[in-house]
Scaffold this motif. Sequence first.
Motif, PDB file in Angstrom:
ATOM      1  N   ASP A   7      -4.191   4.341  -2.271  1.00 28.14           N
ATOM      2  CA  ASP A   7      -5.101   4.868  -1.254  1.00 28.14           C
ATOM      3  C   ASP A   7      -5.139   6.373  -1.489  1.00 28.14           C
ATOM      4  O   ASP A   7      -4.107   7.046  -1.372  1.00 28.14           O
TER       5      ASP A   7
ATOM      6  N   HIS B  30      -7.989   2.061  -2.391  1.00 24.41           N
ATOM      7  CA  HIS B  30      -8.744   2.538  -1.234  1.00 24.41           C
ATOM      8  C   HIS B  30      -9.237   3.945  -1.532  1.00 24.41           C
ATOM      9  O   HIS B  30      -8.444   4.824  -1.873  1.00 24.41           O
TER      10      HIS B  30
ATOM     11  N   GLU C 264       0.840  -1.204   0.000  1.00 22.47           N
ATOM     12  CA  GLU C 264       0.000   0.000   0.000  1.00 22.47           C
ATOM     13  C   GLU C 264       0.873   1.252   0.000  1.00 22.47           C
ATOM     14  O   GLU C 264       1.856   1.343   0.749  1.00 22.47           O
TER      15      GLU C 264
ATOM     16  N   HIS D  17      -3.872   8.540   1.384  1.00 17.55           N
ATOM     17  CA  HIS D  17      -2.420   8.436   1.545  1.00 17.55           C
ATOM     18  C   HIS D  17      -1.689   9.181   0.433  1.00 17.55           C
ATOM     19  O   HIS D  17      -0.706   9.893   0.695  1.00 17.55           O
TER      20      HIS D  17
ATOM     21  N   HIS E 169      -8.183   9.757   7.532  1.00 21.30           N
ATOM     22  CA  HIS E 169      -9.219   9.588   6.516  1.00 21.30           C
ATOM     23  C   HIS E 169     -10.446  10.439   6.857  1.00 21.30           C
ATOM     24  O   HIS E 169     -10.775  10.621   8.021  1.00 21.30           O
TER      25      HIS E 169
ATOM     26  N   ASN F 254     -10.722   7.119  -0.051  1.00 19.02           N
ATOM     27  CA  ASN F 254     -10.942   7.880   1.180  1.00 19.02           C
ATOM     28  C   ASN F 254     -10.724   9.345   0.888  1.00 19.02           C
ATOM     29  O   ASN F 254      -9.828   9.687   0.111  1.00 19.02           O
TER      30      ASN F 254
ATOM     31  N   GLU G 260     -12.612   3.222   3.285  1.00 20.87           N
ATOM     32  CA  GLU G 260     -12.119   3.053   4.669  1.00 20.87           C
ATOM     33  C   GLU G 260     -12.350   4.360   5.413  1.00 20.87           C
ATOM     34  O   GLU G 260     -11.490   4.838   6.149  1.00 20.87           O
TER      35      GLU G 260
END
Length: 295
Positions: free
Chosen positions: A180, A214, A146, A183, A229, A216, A259
Motif C-alpha cells: 500500500d 493499493h 498488508e 502505508h 489516504h 493511494n 482506496e
Amino acid sequence: MLLLGCHVGFKKDSQLLGSLEEALSYGANTFMFYTGAPQNTNRYPILDGFTIEAMSLMKEKNFDYSKVVVHAPYIINLANDKDPDKFMFSVRFLQEELERCELLGIQSMVLHPGSHVGLGVDTAISNIAKGLNMILGSHPVTILLEVMAGKGTEIGSSLEEIKRIIDLVDDKEHIGVCLDTCHLNDAGYDMSRFDQFLDLFDDVIGIDKIGCVHINDSKNVLGSHKDRHENIGFGTIGFDTLLSVVYNKRLEDIPKILETPYVDRKIAPYKYEIEMIRNKKFDEHLIDEIREKKN
Ligand code: FE
Ligand code: FE
Ligand code: ZN
C-alpha cells in the motif's frame, strides 16, 4: 496488461453483481470489496444467483476475476491474545471470511496483520502466525498480509516484521503480501525510489509474494506513521511517483487498487482517477472538476 481498479461496495441485494457493475462504471478492470461492513460482524448469506450473473457478465467483458480480491474486516486482530475468547473470535471470523471467499470464487484476501496493544512485537508476531496456522491449509484462498503505516501498535510496518510472520506460517503457498503506497510512505519507505524498494523487498521477502498493490497518495510526510489516504497526485507521494508504481514492469500482472477518499465524503473519485492514471497526465483541477460534474 495493466489491472487497475478500486475498492467497491458489496450490497445485500446485488452482491457480487453489484460490485462488478460499480467497478465497470468506473472503467476499472479489477476491484476489491469487503463481504460486509468492515467494522462489524453482520454478514448475510452469499446468494449464488448474483455470483453466477456476475460471472457471465465478466465472461462477456473479458474481465479477469482471478485477480479480484476481498479485504478482511478490520475488527479482526490476530495479534491480541490477552483475552483468549477475543482471539478465537478473530480466528473464527477470519475462517468464515475465507469460506465466503471460497463461495464467491475469490482467490486472495487482504488482511491487516494486527496491533500488539501492549503485548510487544514478539508476542504479537507469534500470535498472528498461530492464528494463521489454525486457518490456512484448509482453503484454496491466499491471505495477503498488508504492509501497515505503523499507527499506534500496528504490526507489519516493516518488511522484517512481515517476513517474520511469513517464516512462522506453515502453509507458505497460501501466504503473500499486499503493498500500500500510502502505508509504505507513512512507514518510512521512500516511494520515489520504488525500484530500490522492490530490490529490498525481493531481498527480504521475495517479489513473487506480492499479490496486490493499493495505490493511494498520502496526506502525511515520509515516516509519519499516520495512515491517511489522499487522492492520486494530491498528496506527499505525488503523481509521477505513483505512476512509477502502477506501471512498474516487475509488478505488471498484479492488481492495482485505489482506496482514495471520496470527494466531500460523498462522490467516488475512482472513474476520474483511473482515467487520469491511464492518460498518464496529472490534472491539478481534478477534484474541482469532480465536484462540478456532480452539481
Ligand atoms: Fe487495508
Ligand atoms: Fe490499503
Ligand atoms: Zn490505509
